[in-house]
Write a protein that holds these residues in place. Structure first.
Motif, PDB file in Angstrom:
ATOM      1  N   VAL A 136       7.115 -26.709  35.188  1.00 27.77           N
ATOM      2  CA  VAL A 136       7.006 -25.113  34.978  1.00 27.77           C
ATOM      3  C   VAL A 136       5.459 -25.309  34.281  1.00 27.77           C
ATOM      4  CG1 VAL A 136       7.544 -23.027  33.780  1.00 27.77           C
ATOM      5  CG2 VAL A 136       9.082 -24.269  35.135  1.00 27.77           C
ATOM      6  N   LEU A 194       4.719 -25.183  45.195  1.00 26.51           N
ATOM      7  CA  LEU A 194       4.789 -24.556  43.970  1.00 26.51           C
ATOM      8  C   LEU A 194       3.588 -23.653  43.645  1.00 26.51           C
ATOM      9  CD1 LEU A 194       6.182 -27.605  42.043  1.00 26.51           C
ATOM     10  CD2 LEU A 194       7.525 -25.525  42.877  1.00 26.51           C
ATOM     11  N   LEU A 201      11.752 -25.844  39.112  1.00 23.34           N
ATOM     12  CA  LEU A 201      11.690 -24.879  38.419  1.00 23.34           C
ATOM     13  C   LEU A 201      12.310 -24.601  36.951  1.00 23.34           C
ATOM     14  CD1 LEU A 201       9.327 -22.110  40.106  1.00 23.34           C
ATOM     15  CD2 LEU A 201       8.520 -24.304  39.003  1.00 23.34           C
TER      16      LEU A 201
END
Length: 717
Positions: free
Chosen positions: A258, A232, A252
């Motif tokens: 996020v 990520l 996400l």
């Protein structure tokens, strides 16, 4: 025991497209990973033998091989995942390898490494260990390492990595039992291994720790949460796409994740690790770990352990000598093929055509009508007999010679020598390898384009593969060269001159491949060439027996079988066209008369152009169609020798210009039916299939018109 219908049919793949179904709950799925050229396929074949099933991964033109072996009463399903240098997915192969390790449900992953360059291979091992704890390192090619006086402390290596390590020499059959025992021990025990965990910088570790807890809550053990957190931070969109496909969600899409990823990236940027440099930091740490482990476990008794290979490479890959040696190799292969194929080809032809009369007698005995006998015997049988007798001997010689070059390690050197030229053409360096495959069969060359990662560059390689002549076009080229150019020499030098001219024709084909590749890169397929890792494997002594068997069964008979399938109906069509008359001429003669004005502009005639059109199913039948047309026999005809054929052609208006233009059009015209079908399957597009048909055809027509027009303008004929 082979794979059953339940395990090889539609039920093999679950809804996720990667999970391998087991026949019983006790079955174990083992993923076999490794860099290219480490002997992974040898290990796979040694374990599974004939119990194999091959196909493609769902939605990918990437090979999928599965096999099974039984050990101590347990069935182990081996899945040979694509060879790759890394699990950072930049290609279809890397994506498939990563996805199967992550989502394929494997009970263990066996990573095969090359003992002669262990440090480089450890990169994939460490990346695999970050995804799963159930990893076994198989150090293959220990016999090669021994020759180079390289010693590896397997026990120390196992302790350093925290995983089982097995030494093997798969080519000689050593180490399979130990590998099976190790796989059994790892998959049957309930103890969780503790593999080495790569330690990144404190700043990166803090960033990973910030994201990992929230990721773990969502994944719930489906995938290693620490590794996913790392991806990520690296913005690995392909992994997110795969997770959506196989797990049903996108991480996400969770606001809390996020938010944490954004915070972690900002923290890294504040300490001097911006987004664009994050992957470099990861790779640097992995490489340093590989170096540290290698220093502790690998010992070189001779500092110049690879000096022999380097000395050879200084010659074979030199800017001065590399290309000339490559051309000399090409000349040698063609000379052996041309010289060696004559006798067996004549023997096969005599043997097969000797069956014609018994077939005729059978039809007479059955009181079959003449038209049925004509279609079956004069049409289908004669076409098949010609294709087999002309095509089989040169293929049986060419393919083993080509495979020997591949097995010895020379083929990657050819790609290295040609890489600069393909980069200039804004194409991919690996296109050199697929081009070489096209010499045997253009359909095989098209399939070989799967090794090119970039879709744009893969398309260029597919569209231009036909510019190198396949085995089916060699008989026509060789016959024309011998009759009109080399035949005047005579004696022992005739085959040498034939081979020289044929080599020059091949070089022209390579030149046109580069030119058209560059033209495509500047027009409909614009783009810059991508970089890639080209590994130059160590030189090895080819296993001649295995090479011959593999090349005959996997290549020669496979290609011949496909040619026979398309040649049989072609024989029927040719017979019908030559025997049904309209007025006083056959349909074939009418078609040739219609094409004649256009063909004359190309330096040909209507019958020559018609022969190429009717030869679409199989290039091998162009010459016999031409003979049949000129002699108006209504059946495929074989003359006793090339002198008789030359007299027939000259009597029908052939000159040296006709011979040159026929060779040029033979080199550059549409792909055969088998290749077009293969292109359609590989590209999944009628548009690109038509383009692959049109590009060489238009090029060939234009070149023939230019040559014929120039010669006539200066009154040279």
């Amino acid at each position: 025991m082979g794979l059953t219908n339940a395990s090889t049919g539609a039920g093999v793949l679950s809804h996720c497209g990667l999970h391998i179904e087991k026949e019983t709950e006790q079955d174990k799925v083992i993923a076999l990973a490794g860099n290219p050229n480490v002997g992974k396929s040898t290990v796979f074949n040694g374990l599974t033998g004939m119990n194999q099933h091959t196909g493609n991964w769902p939605g990918k033109t990437v090979a999928n091989a599965q096999g099974k072996y039984q050990h101590h009463g347990t069935n182990y399903i081996m899945v040979d995942i694509p060879g790759t240098y890394s699990l950072i997915a930049n290609s279809a192969e890397e994506e498939v390898a990563r996805d199967f390790i992550c989502f394929g449900g494997a009970d263990a992953v066996v990573v095969v490494a090359d003992a002669t360059c262990l440090e480089r291979n450890l990169n994939l091992v460490l990346q695999t260990m970050e995804i799963t704890e159930h990893v076994i390192l198989c150090v293959n090619l220990l016999d090669e390492a021994k020759k180079k006086k390289i010693k590896i402390n397997l026990k120390e290596l196992s302790e350093q990595l925290g995983i089982p390590v097995v030494g093997m020499s798969a080519r000689s059959g050593k180490g399979f039992q130990e590998l099976m025992d190790t796989i059994e021990a790892l998959t049957q025990t309930k103890e969780i291994p503790s593999p080495l965990r790569i330690r990144y910088s404190d700043e990166m570790e803090n960033a990973i720790s910030l994201i990992e807890p929230d990721v773990d809550k969502v994944l719930q053990g489906a995938v290693n949460s620490r590794w996913v957190a790392l991806q990520l931070l690296d913005n690995d969109d392909s992994l997110l796409s795969s997770m959506k496909n196989y797990l049903g969600f996108n991480l996400l899409e969770r606001e809390e994740i996020v938010e944490k990823v954004t915070q972690a990236k900002e923290a890294l940027a504040n300490v001097g690790i911006p987004q664009e440099e994050f992957r470099d930091e990861v790779v640097i740490r992995i490489v340093r770990t590989c170096e540290e482990i290698s220093r502790e476990t690998v010992r070189f008794e001779e500092e110049k352990y690879a000096e022999r290979d380097r000395q050879i490479d200084r010659i074979l890959t030199s800017k001065i000598t590399g290309i000339p040696i490559m051309l000399a190799m090409l000349f040698g292969i063609f000379w052996i093929t041309i010289s060696g194929a004559n006798v067996p080809s004549a023997f096969l032809s005599k043997a097969l055509f000797s069956l014609e009369q018994p077939l005729v007698n059978l039809f007479v005995w059955l009181s079959a009508p003449d038209w049925l006998r004509g279609i079956v015997v004069d049409g289908v049988f004669r076409t098949l007999a010609w294709v087999i007798s002309v095509m089989l001997p040169p293929m049986a010689i060419f393919f083993p010679l080509f495979t020997l070059l591949e097995d010895s390690g020379y083929l990657p050197r050819i790609a290295f020598n040609l890489d600069h030229f393909f980069c200039k053409a804004q194409a991919h360096g690996k296109q050199a390898l697929t081009m070489c495959m096209g010499f045997g069969c253009n359909a095989c060359g098209v399939i070989g384009c799967r090794i090119i990662d970039s879709p744009r560059e893969r398309l260029i390689a597919i569209l231009t593969n036909n510019f190198v002549p396949c085995n089916g076009r060699f008989p026509t080229l060789i016959a024309i060269i011998t009759m009109f150019f080399a035949g005047a020499i005579g004696g022992a030098f005739e085959s040498v001159v034939s081979t020289l001219i044929l080599t020059a024709v091949i070089v022209l084909g390579v030149f046109m491949t580069l030119m058209i590749s560059r033209l495509l890169s500047k027009t409909i397929l614009k783009g810059l060439p991508s970089s890639f890792n080209l590994e130059l494997p160590p030189y090895r002594r080819p296993q001649i027996g295995k090479v011959i068997v593999r090349s005959i069964f996997d290549r020669t008979l496979f290609v011949l079988g496909r040619a026979i399938v398309v040649a049989a109906p072609a024989g029927l069509v040719i017979w019908v066209l030559a025997n049904i008359t309209v007025g006083e001429m056959s349909i074939l003669a009418h078609c040739a008369a219609f094409l004649d004005p256009f063909a004359r502009l190309m330096g040909l005639d209507g019958y020559i152009l018609m022969a190429f059109i009717l030869g679409f199913p199989a290039n091998e039948i162009v010459v016999p169609i031409l003979i049949m047309s000129y002699m108006a026999t209504g059946t495929l005809t074989e003359l006793e020798n090339l002198s008789e054929l030359r007299n027939l052609l000259v009597a029908n208006g052939w000159t040296w210009l006709t011979a040159v233009c026929s060779m040029l059009f033979c080199l550059m015209h549409w792909p055969c039916g088998t290749t077009c079908l293969t292109i359609s399957k590989e590209t999944q597009s009628l548009k690109w299939t038509f383009a692959s048909f049109a590009i060489p055809t238009v090029t060939g027509i234009a070149l023939c018109m230019f040559v014929a027009g120039t010669v006539r303008l200066f009154g040279l004929v």
